[in-house]
Design a protein around this motif. Structure first.
Motif, PDB file in Angstrom:
ATOM      1  N   LYS A  21      -7.638 -31.148  -5.331  1.00 36.18           N
ATOM      2  CA  LYS A  21      -6.214 -31.455  -5.163  1.00 36.18           C
ATOM      3  C   LYS A  21      -5.392 -30.174  -5.126  1.00 36.18           C
ATOM      4  O   LYS A  21      -4.440 -30.055  -4.341  1.00 36.18           O
ATOM      5  CB  LYS A  21      -5.743 -32.360  -6.295  1.00 36.18           C
ATOM      6  CG  LYS A  21      -6.297 -33.779  -6.208  1.00 36.18           C
ATOM      7  CD  LYS A  21      -5.925 -34.589  -7.431  1.00 36.18           C
ATOM      8  CE  LYS A  21      -6.515 -35.992  -7.361  1.00 36.18           C
ATOM      9  NZ  LYS A  21      -6.245 -36.772  -8.595  1.00 36.18           N
ATOM     10  N   THR A  24      -5.939 -28.566  -1.794  1.00 34.84           N
ATOM     11  CA  THR A  24      -5.211 -29.316  -0.774  1.00 34.84           C
ATOM     12  C   THR A  24      -3.736 -28.934  -0.778  1.00 34.84           C
ATOM     13  O   THR A  24      -3.119 -28.739   0.276  1.00 34.84           O
ATOM     14  CB  THR A  24      -5.358 -30.825  -1.012  1.00 34.84           C
ATOM     15  OG1 THR A  24      -6.742 -31.187  -0.956  1.00 34.84           O
ATOM     16  CG2 THR A  24      -4.598 -31.618   0.045  1.00 34.84           C
ATOM     17  N   SER A  25      -3.170 -28.813  -1.982  1.00 37.72           N
ATOM     18  CA  SER A  25      -1.771 -28.399  -2.095  1.00 37.72           C
ATOM     19  C   SER A  25      -1.562 -27.019  -1.482  1.00 37.72           C
ATOM     20  O   SER A  25      -0.614 -26.794  -0.723  1.00 37.72           O
ATOM     21  CB  SER A  25      -1.353 -28.402  -3.566  1.00 37.72           C
ATOM     22  OG  SER A  25      -0.047 -27.884  -3.724  1.00 37.72           O
ATOM     23  N   ILE A  28      -1.670 -27.145   2.320  1.00 35.22           N
ATOM     24  CA  ILE A  28      -0.436 -27.678   2.904  1.00 35.22           C
ATOM     25  C   ILE A  28       0.653 -26.602   2.926  1.00 35.22           C
ATOM     26  O   ILE A  28       1.358 -26.419   3.919  1.00 35.22           O
ATOM     27  CB  ILE A  28       0.026 -28.911   2.125  1.00 35.22           C
ATOM     28  CG1 ILE A  28      -0.988 -30.049   2.277  1.00 35.22           C
ATOM     29  CG2 ILE A  28       1.408 -29.375   2.611  1.00 35.22           C
ATOM     30  CD1 ILE A  28      -0.709 -31.235   1.390  1.00 35.22           C
ATOM     31  N   VAL A 181       6.201 -31.000   0.588  1.00 38.19           N
ATOM     32  CA  VAL A 181       5.095 -31.947   0.423  1.00 38.19           C
ATOM     33  C   VAL A 181       3.951 -31.296  -0.363  1.00 38.19           C
ATOM     34  O   VAL A 181       3.361 -31.913  -1.259  1.00 38.19           O
ATOM     35  CB  VAL A 181       4.591 -32.445   1.789  1.00 38.19           C
ATOM     36  CG1 VAL A 181       3.273 -33.212   1.642  1.00 38.19           C
ATOM     37  CG2 VAL A 181       5.632 -33.333   2.441  1.00 38.19           C
ATOM     38  N   GLY A 182       3.631 -30.029  -0.031  1.00 42.33           N
ATOM     39  CA  GLY A 182       2.583 -29.327  -0.758  1.00 42.33           C
ATOM     40  C   GLY A 182       2.914 -29.163  -2.223  1.00 42.33           C
ATOM     41  O   GLY A 182       2.062 -29.345  -3.101  1.00 42.33           O
ATOM     42  N   TYR A 185       2.892 -32.770  -3.892  1.00 44.79           N
ATOM     43  CA  TYR A 185       1.537 -33.288  -4.022  1.00 44.79           C
ATOM     44  C   TYR A 185       0.783 -32.573  -5.142  1.00 44.79           C
ATOM     45  O   TYR A 185       0.141 -33.215  -5.986  1.00 44.79           O
ATOM     46  CB  TYR A 185       0.789 -33.122  -2.698  1.00 44.79           C
ATOM     47  CG  TYR A 185      -0.669 -33.526  -2.786  1.00 44.79           C
ATOM     48  CD1 TYR A 185      -1.039 -34.865  -2.662  1.00 44.79           C
ATOM     49  CD2 TYR A 185      -1.665 -32.575  -2.991  1.00 44.79           C
ATOM     50  CE1 TYR A 185      -2.363 -35.240  -2.750  1.00 44.79           C
ATOM     51  CE2 TYR A 185      -2.992 -32.939  -3.082  1.00 44.79           C
ATOM     52  CZ  TYR A 185      -3.344 -34.277  -2.956  1.00 44.79           C
ATOM     53  OH  TYR A 185      -4.659 -34.640  -3.058  1.00 44.79           O
ATOM     54  N   GLY A 186       0.872 -31.253  -5.151  1.00 45.18           N
ATOM     55  CA  GLY A 186       0.152 -30.508  -6.176  1.00 45.18           C
ATOM     56  C   GLY A 186       0.680 -30.766  -7.571  1.00 45.18           C
ATOM     57  O   GLY A 186      -0.087 -30.993  -8.514  1.00 45.18           O
ATOM     58  N   THR A 189      -0.204 -34.581  -8.557  1.00 48.47           N
ATOM     59  CA  THR A 189      -1.597 -35.032  -8.617  1.00 48.47           C
ATOM     60  C   THR A 189      -2.507 -34.126  -9.432  1.00 48.47           C
ATOM     61  O   THR A 189      -3.462 -34.610 -10.042  1.00 48.47           O
ATOM     62  CB  THR A 189      -2.181 -35.155  -7.203  1.00 48.47           C
ATOM     63  OG1 THR A 189      -2.194 -33.860  -6.565  1.00 48.47           O
ATOM     64  CG2 THR A 189      -1.363 -36.126  -6.371  1.00 48.47           C
TER      65      THR A 189
END
Length: 414
Positions: A21, A24-25, A28, A181-182, A185-186, A189
């Motif tokens: 996760k 992923t952040s 992004i 969004v990054g 999200y980070g 999550t």
């Protein structure tokens, strides 16, 4: 899941989820930064900015990146990895938002400084976490995941740029949205910053004793690596910043220019694994020699291809990206085979500073040559770096030093 377990044999499933996760952040956010960089260059090439203003604005990001390299260790030490990460992304978002409303070159220069500082702090923070908390058996896998995440993020930014090449204001808003969004999200999550339990650091005093190496010693120890980092910094900053100006200068449509940049990035992403595998079985100096030679060939070939037939450029840019964007990891891996493990953290810091100084010094030079000589001067600049790398690798092989990948201390030479 079996593959993950093989890559991270000593980690828990909860750590797997947190790490992926987090990556992923970061991916992004890197996509937002990549989109912003391209949109800034397209905006500067719109004809409303003077050549001097263009050079000043383009210098802002590498200057901020250098400031981030110098200050990141202090920030991480005082705030910790988690807070530093989220603050860096938040600063990146705020600076990105400013491009949607501002046009003054001085203000754009300031915003790019903030962008560069935030991204440098984010990168160094993540890399310091990997070095400091990942266990030895997991560290390589984490770095591989980190490199893939940042590369895919850059590719994502180029793809979005291609969909919006002619509307910079919308592009700036999209870049801001992607970074937000990054961050969201980070922050939501990931939760608690992921840590492994198996890594044990030595006392700080002992680490300081182990890590004494000066920049001059580094240059004398691994000059080939330093040259490789110089070439990588020259390529990464100048290509992504000045390729839109080059495309405009030779008559390429903005959408085609962005598509070529995406192709270049895609070649680099897809080549990471095979080139990394190849470096485990061949002398890395041989690989760097062929990479440098390839850069020279492609930089000589691209200006000769007609802008009226851009389809011919796509395979060339793909292979060029696969060659140029894999120089940095090979060069750093070569340094790892020549430097004691205890020194690698310090060496990595010095190499990142070299990378940043290259980012600051070369865009102004390249853009000046493009303005006063010809747009093709961009690839003249990039090709000279490849030639220097190939010559250094040849010299190293000719001197017939100890075999590559043999552990070493502070032994001078290529």
């Amino acid at each position: 899941m079996k593959l993950i377990t093989k890559l991270f044999p000593s980690a828990t499933s909860g750590l797997h989820a947190s790490v992926f996760k987090l990556m992923t952040s970061i991916s992004i956010v890197c996509g937002g930064n990549s989109l912003l960089t391209t949109q800034v260059s397209l905006h500067l090439s719109s004809g409303t900015f003077s050549p001097l203003s263009i050079q000043i604005v383009l210098t802002g990001f590498p200057m901020g990146f250098l400031l981030g390299c110098v200050s990141a260790s202090t920030i991480v030490r005082r705030l910790g990895n988690a807070i530093t990460c989220w603050l860096a992304i938040a600063a990146m978002a705020c600076a990105t938002l400013g491009f949607s409303f501002l046009d003054d070159p001085a203000l754009l220069f300031s915003l790019r400084i903030i962008n560069g500082l935030a991204m440098a702090v984010l990168f160094i923070n993540c890399e310091s976490w990997i070095n400091g908390y990942a266990s030895p058996e997991n560290r390589g896998a984490y770095f591989a995941l980190y490199m893939i995440a940042t590369s895919l993020g850059a590719l994502l930014g180029q793809i979005v740029s291609g969909l919006n090449a002619d509307h910079q204001r919308i592009g700036f808003a999209l870049a801001f949205a992607i970074v937000i969004v990054g961050l969201g999200y980070g922050y939501v999550t990931v939760g608690r910053w992921p840590r492994t339990a198996s890594s044990q650091e030595a006392p700080a005093s002992e680490l300081r004793e182990r890590r004494k190496i000066t920049p001059l010693q580094l240059v004398l120890l691994v000059p080939l690596t330093v040259i490789g980092v110089l070439q990588a910094g020259t390529t990464n900053m100048n290509f992504y910043s000045l390729m839109p100006l080059y495309g405009s200068g030779v008559g390429l449509p903005a959408a085609t220019t962005v598509a070529l940049m995406t192709t270049f990035s895609l070649g680099g992403v897809l080549a990471q694994v095979p080139i990394g595998w190849l470096s485990g079985s061949l002398d890395r100096r041989v690989i760097l020699m062929f990479q440098g030679s390839g850069v020279v060939i492609f930089c000589a070939l691209i200006p000769w291809l007609s802008a009226e037939n851009p389809i011919l450029l796509f395979p060339v840019f793909f292979v060029y990206g696969a060659t140029a964007l894999t120089i940095y990891p090979i060069a750093v891996a070569y340094a790892g085979s020549r430097v004691n493990r205890e020194l690698m953290a310090t060496v990595s810091g010095y190499l990142l500073l070299v990378y940043s100084l290259t980012n600051i010094s070369t865009p102004g030079l390249a853009s000046g040559l493009m303005t006063h000589v010809a747009p093709q001067a961009l690839f003249l600049t990039l090709g000279c770096g490849g030639l220097l790398l190939a010559m250094a690798a040849c010299l190293s092989l000719r001197r017939d030093l100890r075999a590559d990948d043999r552990p070493g201390g502070l032994t001078e030479g290529f």
